[in-house]
Structure formats: C-alpha cells, structure tokens
Design a protein around this motif. Structure first.
Motif, PDB file in Angstrom:
ATOM      1  N   GLY A 167      37.654  46.098  90.021  1.00 39.08           N
ATOM      2  CA  GLY A 167      37.543  46.212  91.728  1.00 39.08           C
ATOM      3  C   GLY A 167      38.099  44.885  92.243  1.00 39.08           C
ATOM      4  N   LYS A 168      37.592  43.705  91.940  1.00 41.02           N
ATOM      5  CA  LYS A 168      37.887  42.480  92.405  1.00 41.02           C
ATOM      6  C   LYS A 168      39.377  41.952  92.338  1.00 41.02           C
ATOM      7  CE  LYS A 168      33.439  39.854  92.275  1.00 41.02           C
ATOM      8  NZ  LYS A 168      32.603  38.911  91.893  1.00 41.02           N
ATOM      9  N   THR A 169      39.831  42.461  91.211  1.00 41.54           N
ATOM     10  CA  THR A 169      41.429  42.224  90.847  1.00 41.54           C
ATOM     11  C   THR A 169      42.071  42.934  91.905  1.00 41.54           C
ATOM     12  OG1 THR A 169      40.952  41.772  88.449  1.00 41.54           O
ATOM     13  CG2 THR A 169      43.244  42.634  89.215  1.00 41.54           C
ATOM     14  N   LEU A 170      41.970  44.407  92.009  1.00 41.75           N
ATOM     15  CA  LEU A 170      42.478  44.939  93.138  1.00 41.75           C
ATOM     16  C   LEU A 170      42.544  44.584  94.557  1.00 41.75           C
ATOM     17  CD1 LEU A 170      41.562  48.532  91.657  1.00 41.75           C
ATOM     18  CD2 LEU A 170      43.773  47.453  91.589  1.00 41.75           C
ATOM     19  N   LEU A 171      41.317  44.282  94.593  1.00 38.49           N
ATOM     20  CA  LEU A 171      40.944  43.669  96.199  1.00 38.49           C
ATOM     21  C   LEU A 171      41.677  42.520  96.138  1.00 38.49           C
ATOM     22  CD1 LEU A 171      39.151  43.732  98.879  1.00 38.49           C
ATOM     23  CD2 LEU A 171      37.586  42.281  97.581  1.00 38.49           C
ATOM     24  N   LEU A 172      41.747  41.497  95.219  1.00 36.59           N
ATOM     25  CA  LEU A 172      42.430  40.387  95.323  1.00 36.59           C
ATOM     26  C   LEU A 172      43.936  40.625  95.735  1.00 36.59           C
ATOM     27  CD1 LEU A 172      42.206  37.159  95.394  1.00 36.59           C
ATOM     28  CD2 LEU A 172      42.586  37.247  92.931  1.00 36.59           C
ATOM     29  N   THR A 173      44.401  41.649  94.734  1.00 34.86           N
ATOM     30  CA  THR A 173      46.078  42.054  95.015  1.00 34.86           C
ATOM     31  C   THR A 173      46.190  42.543  96.390  1.00 34.86           C
ATOM     32  OG1 THR A 173      45.912  42.535  92.876  1.00 34.86           O
ATOM     33  CG2 THR A 173      47.659  43.590  93.976  1.00 34.86           C
ATOM     34  N   VAL A 174      45.315  43.520  96.884  1.00 38.09           N
ATOM     35  CA  VAL A 174      45.849  44.049  98.125  1.00 38.09           C
ATOM     36  C   VAL A 174      45.830  42.701  99.325  1.00 38.09           C
ATOM     37  CG1 VAL A 174      44.847  45.614  99.918  1.00 38.09           C
ATOM     38  CG2 VAL A 174      44.665  46.195  97.707  1.00 38.09           C
TER      39      VAL A 174
ATOM     40  N   ALA B 148      41.421  30.162  86.477  1.00 35.08           N
ATOM     41  CA  ALA B 148      41.249  28.785  86.347  1.00 35.08           C
ATOM     42  C   ALA B 148      40.403  28.046  87.378  1.00 35.08           C
ATOM     43  CB  ALA B 148      42.645  28.456  86.273  1.00 35.08           C
ATOM     44  N   VAL B 149      40.316  28.759  88.700  1.00 35.85           N
ATOM     45  CA  VAL B 149      39.558  28.166  89.568  1.00 35.85           C
ATOM     46  C   VAL B 149      38.225  28.572  89.949  1.00 35.85           C
ATOM     47  CG1 VAL B 149      41.603  27.156  90.819  1.00 35.85           C
ATOM     48  CG2 VAL B 149      40.875  29.608  91.319  1.00 35.85           C
ATOM     49  N   GLN B 150      37.767  29.299  88.726  1.00 34.21           N
ATOM     50  CA  GLN B 150      36.477  30.043  88.609  1.00 34.21           C
ATOM     51  C   GLN B 150      36.326  31.207  89.510  1.00 34.21           C
ATOM     52  OE1 GLN B 150      34.753  28.268  86.367  1.00 34.21           O
ATOM     53  NE2 GLN B 150      36.245  26.894  86.221  1.00 34.21           N
ATOM     54  N   TYR B 151      37.188  31.951  89.874  1.00 34.22           N
ATOM     55  CA  TYR B 151      37.175  33.342  90.641  1.00 34.22           C
ATOM     56  C   TYR B 151      36.923  34.243  89.626  1.00 34.22           C
ATOM     57  CZ  TYR B 151      37.443  37.024  93.640  1.00 34.22           C
ATOM     58  OH  TYR B 151      37.067  38.333  94.228  1.00 34.22           O
ATOM     59  N   PRO B 152      35.764  34.982  89.602  1.00 33.29           N
ATOM     60  CA  PRO B 152      35.685  35.991  88.407  1.00 33.29           C
ATOM     61  C   PRO B 152      36.387  37.315  88.849  1.00 33.29           C
ATOM     62  CG  PRO B 152      33.782  35.967  90.067  1.00 33.29           C
ATOM     63  CD  PRO B 152      34.517  34.843  90.376  1.00 33.29           C
ATOM     64  N   GLU B 153      37.195  37.485  88.090  1.00 32.18           N
ATOM     65  CA  GLU B 153      38.210  38.852  88.094  1.00 32.18           C
ATOM     66  C   GLU B 153      38.319  39.554  86.725  1.00 32.18           C
ATOM     67  OE1 GLU B 153      41.355  38.343  86.746  1.00 32.18           O
ATOM     68  OE2 GLU B 153      40.423  36.545  86.217  1.00 32.18           O
ATOM     69  N   LEU B 154      39.368  40.478  86.557  1.00 29.39           N
ATOM     70  CA  LEU B 154      39.011  41.166  85.288  1.00 29.39           C
ATOM     71  C   LEU B 154      39.213  40.306  84.021  1.00 29.39           C
ATOM     72  CD1 LEU B 154      39.327  43.665  83.285  1.00 29.39           C
ATOM     73  CD2 LEU B 154      41.668  43.820  84.080  1.00 29.39           C
ATOM     74  N   PHE B 155      40.061  39.370  84.140  1.00 27.68           N
ATOM     75  CA  PHE B 155      40.433  38.317  83.090  1.00 27.68           C
ATOM     76  C   PHE B 155      39.378  37.330  82.523  1.00 27.68           C
ATOM     77  CE2 PHE B 155      42.760  34.744  81.118  1.00 27.68           C
ATOM     78  CZ  PHE B 155      42.735  35.127  79.987  1.00 27.68           C
ATOM     79  N   ARG B 156      38.672  37.141  83.828  1.00 25.92           N
ATOM     80  CA  ARG B 156      37.500  36.111  83.631  1.00 25.92           C
ATOM     81  C   ARG B 156      36.400  36.669  83.077  1.00 25.92           C
ATOM     82  NH1 ARG B 156      36.092  30.711  85.358  1.00 25.92           N
ATOM     83  NH2 ARG B 156      34.447  30.351  84.242  1.00 25.92           N
ATOM     84  N   TYR B 157      36.211  37.957  83.375  1.00 33.59           N
ATOM     85  CA  TYR B 157      34.857  38.741  82.915  1.00 33.59           C
ATOM     86  C   TYR B 157      35.214  39.006  81.603  1.00 33.59           C
ATOM     87  CZ  TYR B 157      32.632  39.401  87.480  1.00 33.59           C
ATOM     88  OH  TYR B 157      31.674  39.410  88.613  1.00 33.59           O
ATOM     89  N   ALA B 158      36.476  39.341  81.107  1.00 33.08           N
ATOM     90  CA  ALA B 158      36.627  39.781  79.671  1.00 33.08           C
ATOM     91  C   ALA B 158      36.726  38.507  78.941  1.00 33.08           C
ATOM     92  CB  ALA B 158      38.306  40.310  79.709  1.00 33.08           C
ATOM     93  N   GLN B 159      37.235  37.283  79.291  1.00 29.10           N
ATOM     94  CA  GLN B 159      36.957  36.120  78.749  1.00 29.10           C
ATOM     95  C   GLN B 159      35.259  35.729  78.340  1.00 29.10           C
ATOM     96  OE1 GLN B 159      38.887  33.131  81.293  1.00 29.10           O
ATOM     97  NE2 GLN B 159      40.199  32.742  79.202  1.00 29.10           N
ATOM     98  N   ASP B 160      34.510  35.977  79.355  1.00 28.92           N
ATOM     99  CA  ASP B 160      33.189  35.747  79.187  1.00 28.92           C
ATOM    100  C   ASP B 160      32.354  36.807  78.284  1.00 28.92           C
ATOM    101  OD1 ASP B 160      33.494  33.778  81.192  1.00 28.92           O
ATOM    102  OD2 ASP B 160      32.717  35.142  82.800  1.00 28.92           O
ATOM    103  N   ILE B 161      32.830  37.962  78.356  1.00 30.06           N
ATOM    104  CA  ILE B 161      32.288  38.978  77.381  1.00 30.06           C
ATOM    105  C   ILE B 161      32.825  38.720  75.988  1.00 30.06           C
ATOM    106  CG2 ILE B 161      32.254  41.449  76.678  1.00 30.06           C
ATOM    107  CD1 ILE B 161      32.439  42.179  79.638  1.00 30.06           C
ATOM    108  N   GLY B 162      33.768  38.303  76.014  1.00 26.74           N
ATOM    109  CA  GLY B 162      34.565  37.972  74.528  1.00 26.74           C
ATOM    110  C   GLY B 162      33.908  36.814  73.794  1.00 26.74           C
ATOM    111  N   GLN B 163      33.496  35.777  74.559  1.00 28.39           N
ATOM    112  CA  GLN B 163      32.934  34.604  74.329  1.00 28.39           C
ATOM    113  C   GLN B 163      31.376  34.834  73.842  1.00 28.39           C
ATOM    114  OE1 GLN B 163      33.184  31.554  77.188  1.00 28.39           O
ATOM    115  NE2 GLN B 163      35.459  31.205  76.691  1.00 28.39           N
TER     116      GLN B 163
END
Length: 311
Positions: free
Chosen positions: A73-80, A231-246
């Motif tokens: 949802g945040k990725t789509l919002l940021l894109t729009v 890289a600037v600490q905004y949580p979107e899809l890739f950042r959440y995936a990284q956190d879950i993976g770790q």
C-alpha cells in the motif's frame, strides 16, 4: 470460323509433356535448434532453482503478511504521489522550456540538466542531509522547525522521486507538444482563443497520444524505483521484506517475495496503460485493433461455428 469460349479458365492439368511443379517447404533448421536450446536453458534454470538451498515455503507463508500488505500500500501511495508531482512539474517545465522568455527557458533547461544528470539515490541522500546547509526551516507565522524534524523520510522520498521525475516528464511533455502541428495553434488564435485556452483545449488533448505511452513506462519505472527509498528509512515493500528476511532468517526468500509483488503490480499497471493508450488512439485510427479479450471471444465463437456455414 471457330468460336472461342471466353468463359473458360486455365486448365488445372498441365500441358502434355510438361512436368508438374512439386513445392517443397523450406526447412528452418536454425529455428528448431534455437528452440531446443532455449527450452534446455529454461529447464536447467528451473532445475537449478529447485535444487538450491532456498526455502520456497517461506514465500507463500509471508505473501499476505500484514507488514508486506502495508508495504504494498505504501509503495503504491508513494508511486501515485511522486508521479503527480512529476507530471505537474513536467508540464510546467515543458511550457517554460518552450517559452520565448530566455530566463524561464534557461531555468527549465538547468533544472532538467541537473536532475537528469544525477542519480536518484544521490538526490535522496542530498535532501535527507540538507540540514547541514539549512539548520531550520522558517515559514514565518505558518511553520518553524529544525530541518531534521521537517525533512521526514516520507517527504524526502516524495521530493527525491517527484522532482527527479519532473525532469523526465518535462522532456516527454515537450516532445508531445512539439508533435502537434503549428497550424492547430494558429487556427485557434484566429478564432480568438487565448494562448492558455489554446494550450488546454487544442494542443494538450492532441499531444496526449504522444505523451501517454512513455508516461505509462515512467509510472512502471517509478513503482520499481520506490525501492530506493529504503535507504532513507522510509518503510515500503522492499524495506518490510528486508526486515522480515532478517528476523525470519530467510532474506533471499523475502527478496523473491518482493519481486513477485512488484511483478503483480507492474502487470496490473501495464494493462491499465494499454487501455489508456487505446482510448487516446481513437482520433488517429479509424478502426482500433481488438483487445486481448475481444480476440479470445472471437476465437471461442469461431470454434463453435460449423465448417462451411454460419453458426
């Protein structure tokens, strides 16, 4: 005198003594070989991934995780939001670039030159660290605070992505405006229309046929570029995936999960782009090509018709 039968056509049988032509189809051995090689490579890649030390069960387990869905949802919002900034800014910059005023034209050229010439990641870090230049932001009676508090990760992402996109959209819009014949503008001015009304009602609607296809590509590219804001600490899809993976010990699996979500979103956007392009192509084509669904319906109907007659 011998009557000549003018209705008689050429005989199907060859003349006496003539040898019948035997048509031999050309065999494309290169096609067969390339197809076999391509299939073999595909099977080898699938086999390698299947034998790899990857826990594929983790992908469906976390596919609809709350954090992943929130990241989508945040990725789509940021894109729009970033594309809105880019499109509005691009239109303004394109008009400035085409202006006869040398000052506004030069400012637009410099903006496009700078933002197209520097990477998006560098721009994100510059916005995030401008507190070294501006200690605080002061909007007089409306707002006053330190730059570090003002420049949140969301605002950094919007400025970094949106302002960079405006430079590319400016060139796309400029190309679309230049594609409209000058006679259209001259005719509108002869009817007494102002420059602004001519631009809004005559030029831009015709330029959309040229602007829409590359803009659709920019939207899809923006969707993927949002992954850089991690890289600037905004949580979107890739950042959440990284956190879950770790936290789960399955980082590679979460990268595949994020890639699957990006593929789903870009596929949906591609379908939307197809129909928007089709809508704006109505004025240039007398008969639009059938949509994929129309092709499927036509093929299904043709299968149900009896041979040699109508259904």
């Amino acid at each position: 005198m011998t009557d000549i039968d003018k209705t008689a056509g050429p005989k199907d049988t060859p003349p006496a003594g003539a040898e019948a032509i035997k048509a031999i189809p050309v065999r494309h051995y290169g096609r067969y070989l390339s197809a076999v090689i391509a299939i073999a490579l595909l099977v080898a890649i699938i086999y390698a991934f299947g034998q790899g030390r990857i826990n594929w069960h983790a992908v469906p387990d976390y596919f609809f995780d709350d954090r992943i869905v929130t990241g989508v949802g945040k990725t789509l919002l940021l894109t729009v939001l970033s594309m809105l900034i880019g499109i509005v800014g691009g239109i303004v910059l394109a008009v400035m670039r085409l202006s006869k005023n040398p000052v506004t034209s030069s400012i637009s050229w410099f903006y496009i030159w700078f933002f197209r010439g520097t990477p998006v990641l560098v721009q994100l870090f510059l916005w995030f660290n401008l507190g070294l230049v501006f200690e605080y932001i002061n909007l007089m009676p409306f707002y006053k605070d330190y730059w570090s508090n003002f420049m949140t990760p969301l605002l950094t992402a919007l400025l970094g992505l949106g302002l960079n996109e405006a430079a590319y959209m400016a060139e796309i819009c400029r190309a679309g405006l230049l594609a409209v014949d000058e006679g259209q503008t001259e005719a509108a001015h002869a009817l007494g229309m102002s420059h602004g009304k001519t631009l809004l009602r005559v030029v831009i609607p015709q330029a959309m046929r040229v602007i829409v296809p590359p803009t659709g590509n920019e939207v899809i590219n923006m969707l993927k570029t949002t992954s850089l804001v991690a890289a600037v600490q905004y949580p979107e899809l890739f950042r959440y995936a990284q956190d879950i993976g770790q936290n789960s010990g399955a980082p590679v699996e979460m990268y595949f999960l994020a890639a699957a979500w990006y593929l789903i979103m870009t596929s949906v956007l591609s379908v939307g782009q197809y129909y928007i392009e089709r809508y704006y192509a109505r004025g240039s084509s007398r008969q639009l090509p059938p949509t994929p669904w129309q092709k499927v319906k036509t093929n299904m109907l043709s299968l149900g018709r009896p041979k040699g007659g109508m259904a």
